[in-house]
Design an enzyme around this catalytic site. Structure first.
Site, PDB file in Angstrom:
ATOM      1  N   THR A  32      14.059   5.536  10.225  1.00 11.26           N
ATOM      2  CA  THR A  32      15.004   4.454  10.475  1.00 11.26           C
ATOM      3  C   THR A  32      14.483   3.155   9.878  1.00 11.26           C
ATOM      4  OG1 THR A  32      15.716   5.502  12.530  1.00 11.26           O
ATOM      5  CG2 THR A  32      16.220   3.165  12.264  1.00 11.26           C
TER       6      THR A  32
ATOM      7  N   THR B 132       0.830  -1.209   0.000  1.00 10.17           N
ATOM      8  CA  THR B 132       0.000   0.000   0.000  1.00 10.17           C
ATOM      9  C   THR B 132       0.860   1.253   0.000  1.00 10.17           C
ATOM     10  OG1 THR B 132      -1.917  -1.046   1.035  1.00 10.17           O
ATOM     11  CG2 THR B 132      -1.668   1.324   1.348  1.00 10.17           C
TER      12      THR B 132
ATOM     13  N   SER C 119       5.522  -6.683  -2.022  1.00 11.81           N
ATOM     14  CA  SER C 119       5.151  -6.843  -0.615  1.00 11.81           C
ATOM     15  C   SER C 119       5.764  -8.117  -0.053  1.00 11.81           C
ATOM     16  CB  SER C 119       3.623  -6.903  -0.480  1.00 11.81           C
ATOM     17  OG  SER C 119       3.252  -7.161   0.863  1.00 11.81           O
TER      18      SER C 119
ATOM     19  N   CYS D  42      -8.454  -7.219   1.757  1.00 15.74           N
ATOM     20  CA  CYS D  42      -8.608  -5.833   2.187  1.00 15.74           C
ATOM     21  C   CYS D  42     -10.053  -5.378   2.167  1.00 15.74           C
ATOM     22  CB  CYS D  42      -7.761  -4.916   1.299  1.00 15.74           C
ATOM     23  SG  CYS D  42      -5.999  -5.330   1.340  1.00 15.74           S
TER      24      CYS D  42
END
Length: 390
Positions: free
Chosen positions: A238, A72, A200, A325
């Site tokens: 980070t 996403t 992903s 989703c």
């Protein structure tokens, strides 16, 4: 009771090899990769090795890979980042009606809040986007074309190389959401002529919460968040090193095992589809051959997909009625509606997606219990009673 997991398009289990490398980078190699001391340098080394593995999976150069939090974010970064970087050139974006909501909702945001115009291309009965439609939709103001490589619901694989050639000839930036494809089938960014590609981790036996965006060298793109200079000033924050090295290991394994995985799940998929279609008035959704090797998607007449899901779950079988989703939504699948199915057919859809760990016995168990579940639900269905008994 036997338990069979057939929802690999939603997520995959994490490989033990992936867990092992992640554990090492959580417990032992824990330095901040931006630190210049040896602890930081060790973490940086692991992260760069992971970048090489991810790049190799899609035929890219390591410096063209940016780590993100998942598909996403990669989609948002590609669409918003390119649109904003090229706002002086134009304000027109082309996509398809069957994209993941990470693309569609980002396009809607740009339409509503930033004044962009978006063309949503139709698809045919199998869910295919026509390269000719892409060519016809391109305008002088077009800044981006984004078409997914393989659909997350029906598994249809697009003619991406042809679309990429159209975009290259028109000098328009081309992005593809390859979240379902990368790790499942061979992917090469050069052959496909894409400029950006979303990946992903948890769709390829890696961890959740990590992904990547391939950005071809020279592609104009702005960051969508601001902070430090991480990822060459393209994605601040980070880096989550344990997740990144997990993604890298998952990519390495996917590339090494690609042929055997594809062969295994394709055989199981064909056996599963054949068994499911034995039930009367059940149709296959998606392209019969240009589809992901692990994807089975069917519509069963006179039965609600949610009811089938619950009954299959009680039989120990985990699958989906659409994309993960949008599960829980009462709205029919926008993908199936775009392919021309009516609301009843779309509501009666079932997605079963296989993994390399599934077996013939798993598939035979599913196609053994499935007819009885459909028969029982049809006997209770007011939709079936309106017509002839099924």
């Amino acid at each position: 009771m036997r338990r069979v997991y057939l929802d690999h398009a939603a997520t995959t289990p994490v490989r033990k090899e992936v867990v092992d490398v992640m554990t090492r980078y959580m417990l032992d190699v824990f330095g901040n990769p931006s630190s210049i001391h040896q602890f930081g340098r060790e973490a940086r080394k692991g992260m760069e090795e992971a970048r090489e593995h991810v790049a190799s999976l899609v035929g890219a150069q390591p410096e063209e890979i940016v780590f993100t939090s998942g598909g996403t974010e990669s989609d948002n970064m590609a669409v918003r980042g390119v649109a904003e970087a090229l706002e002086k050139k134009g304000n027109h974006i082309i996509t398809s009606a069957i994209e993941h909501h990470a693309i569609l909702h980002t396009c809607e945001y740009l339409e509503k809040h930033r004044g962009y115009e978006v063309t949503y291309l139709p698809v045919d009965y199998f869910g295919m986007v026509s390269p000719d439609d892409v060519r016809a939709a391109i305008r002088p103001s077009t800044v981006l074309v984004t078409v997914m490589m393989a659909n997350n619901e029906v598994g249809t694989i697009q003619r991406l190389a042809e679309i990429g050639l159209v975009c290259r000839e028109a000098e328009v930036t081309f992005h593809s959401d390859a979240v379902q494809a990368a790790g499942a089938i061979p992917v090469d960014v050069e052959d496909l002529a894409v400029d950006l590609m979303s990946l992903s981790g948890h769709k390829m036996y890696g961890p959740k919460g990590v992904g990547a965006l391939y950005i071809r060298k020279g592609t104009k793109i702005r960051p969508i968040a601001y902070g430090g200079a991480h990822e060459k000033q393209r994605r601040p924050g980070t880096e989550g090193v344990p997740g990144i090295v997990g993604l890298g290991e998952a990519a390495r394994l996917a590339r090494a095992e690609m042929d055997s995985r594809v062969s295994h799940v394709r055989y199981l998929r064909d056996r599963l589809i054949s068994g499911l279609l034995e039930v009367e008035e059940t149709r296959l959704n998606g392209h019969p051959s240009h589809r992901l090797p692990n994807n089975s998607n069917v519509s069963v007449a006179y039965v609600e997909g949610e009811s089938m899901l619950l009954n299959l779950d009680m039989a120990g079988i985990g699958c989906s009625s659409g994309s993960a989703c949008t599960s829980g939504s009462l709205e029919p699948s926008h993908v199936l509606l775009a392919m021309g199915l009516d609301h009843e057919e779309a509501h009666g859809s079932l997605r079963m997606t296989l993994g390399y760990e599934n077996t013939v016995e798993d598939v035979d168990y599913v196609i053994g219990v499935f007819p009885g579940i459909v028969k029982r639900l049809r006997e209770m269905s007011p939709l079936a009673r309106k017509g002839e008994p099924r």
